[in-house]
Design a protein around this motif. Structure first.
Motif, short mmCIF file in Angstrom:
data_model
loop_
_atom_site.label_atom_id
_atom_site.label_comp_id
_atom_site.label_asym_id
_atom_site.label_seq_id
_atom_site.Cartn_x
_atom_site.Cartn_y
_atom_site.Cartn_z
N UNK A 91 25.15 62.19 -10.46
CA UNK A 91 26.12 62.38 -11.54
C UNK A 91 26.33 61.11 -12.38
N UNK A 92 25.56 60.07 -12.04
CA UNK A 92 25.62 58.80 -12.79
C UNK A 92 27.03 58.20 -12.85
N UNK A 93 27.77 58.31 -11.73
CA UNK A 93 29.08 57.68 -11.65
C UNK A 93 28.89 56.16 -11.62
N UNK A 94 29.86 55.39 -12.15
CA UNK A 94 29.74 53.92 -12.10
C UNK A 94 29.70 53.42 -10.66
N UNK A 95 28.93 52.36 -10.43
CA UNK A 95 28.75 51.83 -9.08
C UNK A 95 30.08 51.43 -8.45
N UNK A 96 31.04 51.00 -9.28
CA UNK A 96 32.35 50.60 -8.75
C UNK A 96 33.12 51.77 -8.17
N UNK A 97 32.69 53.00 -8.47
CA UNK A 97 33.38 54.19 -7.97
C UNK A 97 32.86 54.65 -6.61
N UNK A 98 31.69 54.13 -6.21
CA UNK A 98 31.11 54.63 -4.95
C UNK A 98 30.26 53.59 -4.20
N UNK A 99 30.11 52.39 -4.74
CA UNK A 99 29.17 51.41 -4.20
C UNK A 99 29.30 51.10 -2.72
N UNK A 100 30.54 51.14 -2.21
CA UNK A 100 30.72 50.80 -0.79
C UNK A 100 30.02 51.79 0.13
N UNK A 101 29.81 53.03 -0.37
CA UNK A 101 29.17 54.06 0.44
C UNK A 101 27.76 53.63 0.86
N UNK A 102 27.06 52.95 -0.04
CA UNK A 102 25.71 52.47 0.26
C UNK A 102 25.72 51.52 1.45
N UNK A 103 26.64 50.55 1.43
CA UNK A 103 26.69 49.56 2.52
C UNK A 103 27.23 50.18 3.81
N UNK A 104 28.20 51.09 3.69
CA UNK A 104 28.71 51.78 4.87
C UNK A 104 27.64 52.64 5.51
N UNK A 105 26.81 53.26 4.66
CA UNK A 105 25.72 54.10 5.16
C UNK A 105 24.74 53.27 5.99
N UNK A 106 24.34 52.11 5.46
CA UNK A 106 23.39 51.25 6.17
C UNK A 106 23.97 50.80 7.52
N UNK A 107 25.26 50.44 7.51
CA UNK A 107 25.89 49.98 8.75
C UNK A 107 26.08 51.12 9.74
N UNK A 108 26.39 52.32 9.23
CA UNK A 108 26.57 53.48 10.12
C UNK A 108 25.26 53.90 10.75
N UNK A 109 24.17 53.82 9.99
CA UNK A 109 22.84 54.10 10.53
C UNK A 109 22.52 53.12 11.65
N UNK A 110 22.89 51.86 11.44
CA UNK A 110 22.67 50.83 12.47
C UNK A 110 23.43 51.15 13.74
N UNK A 111 24.69 51.57 13.59
CA UNK A 111 25.52 51.93 14.75
C UNK A 111 24.94 53.13 15.48
N UNK A 112 24.48 54.12 14.72
CA UNK A 112 23.87 55.32 15.33
C UNK A 112 22.65 54.93 16.16
N UNK A 113 21.83 54.03 15.61
CA UNK A 113 20.65 53.57 16.35
C UNK A 113 21.07 52.80 17.61
N UNK A 114 22.08 51.94 17.49
CA UNK A 114 22.52 51.15 18.64
C UNK A 114 23.07 52.03 19.76
N UNK A 115 23.74 53.12 19.39
CA UNK A 115 24.26 54.03 20.42
C UNK A 115 23.10 54.57 21.26
N UNK A 116 22.02 54.94 20.58
CA UNK A 116 20.85 55.44 21.30
C UNK A 116 20.16 54.31 22.08
#
Length: 245
Positions: A91-116
């Motif tokens: 939807x081409x929303x400005x990065x300031x409206x959602x940018x943290x999701x990118x970094x949270x996603x990377x960190x959450x993927x890391x946590x999911x891997x660490x659990x395994x």
């Protein structure tokens, strides 16, 4: 002044708001103040998100166990984050409206891997990483219709609710919050609260706003549990340290 204009317009302020503040000196222009506040909050949330789950990751690595963390809950949270990121990009929303999701996603993927990994299922963790990033690549490609992207974002509300409820039930059954990081939980709660305002201000998208309202309420439950079980969790950690020594 031109140098200031080049820095602020249009990334932080639209042209008319720059004129209101710096040419007409109308510093109490309410619509422009809302835009400025939203941008400042957005940049602040994004900056904080770079490190928000790092305390959780460090805690897992130091303890060598993922006790208290529910993998299904993490997967549902990852689904919600992925949906918001894909929806915002398409939807081409400005990065300031959602940018943290990118970094949270990377960190959450890391946590999911660490659990395994910490559960002696490293191969399963690697398989999960491959599948996840393959799915994200497909979702961001032109082959996926906009209707499906919107549907994915719509699933965020139940995904957030179930992910937090699963974690809340896990905490309740354990009688403590295990390896949950207090810093991470607190920052997620405060960040989701701030995002209600910024999503309304910057996107005007009711689906995005609803997602953050629900996320704030659910994060609030986990934060309340963290406070409630604080002494019990600390006592359990002290006992484990004594056993190791």
């Amino acid at each position: 002044m031109e140098a200031i204009r080049g820095v602020l317009v249009p990334g932080v302020l639209p042209e008319n708001c720059y004129d209101e503040f710096f040419l007409q000196y109308n510093l109490l222009h309410v619509p422009c103040l809302k835009i400025l506040l939203s941008k400042v909050l957005g940049f602040g949330i994004i900056a904080g998100s770079v490190m928000v789950k790092v305390p959780q990751i460090i805690k897992l690595l130091r303890s060598g166990t993922a006790e208290g963390l529910n993998f299904q809950s993490v997967l549902l949270e990852l689904l919600a984050l992925t949906g918001t990121m894909v929806y915002s990009i398409t939807h081409s929303f400005p990065f300031t409206a959602w940018g943290e999701v990118l970094f949270l996603m990377i960190q959450t993927v890391t946590i999911a891997f660490l659990i395994q990994h910490l559960g002696n299922r490293t191969n399963l963790g690697i398989l999960f990483l491959g599948l996840y990033f393959s799915v994200v690549s497909v979702l961001l490609s032109p082959v996926v219709p906009m209707a499906m992207v919107t549907l994915l974002q719509a699933t965020n509300v139940p995904a957030v609710i179930f992910s937090r409820l699963i974690q809340a039930v896990t905490n309740y059954k354990n009688g403590h919050t295990g390896q949950l990081s207090a810093v991470t939980v607190a920052l997620l709660f405060l960040g989701s609260l701030a995002r209600i305002f910024t999503s309304i201000q910057e996107t005007g998208d009711p689906l995005m706003a609803l997602t953050y309202v629900v996320s704030s309420a659910c994060n609030g439950i986990i934060f309340a549990q963290l406070l409630y079980y604080w002494n019990v969790t600390l006592a359990g950690e002290k006992k484990k340290k004594k056993k190791k020594h």
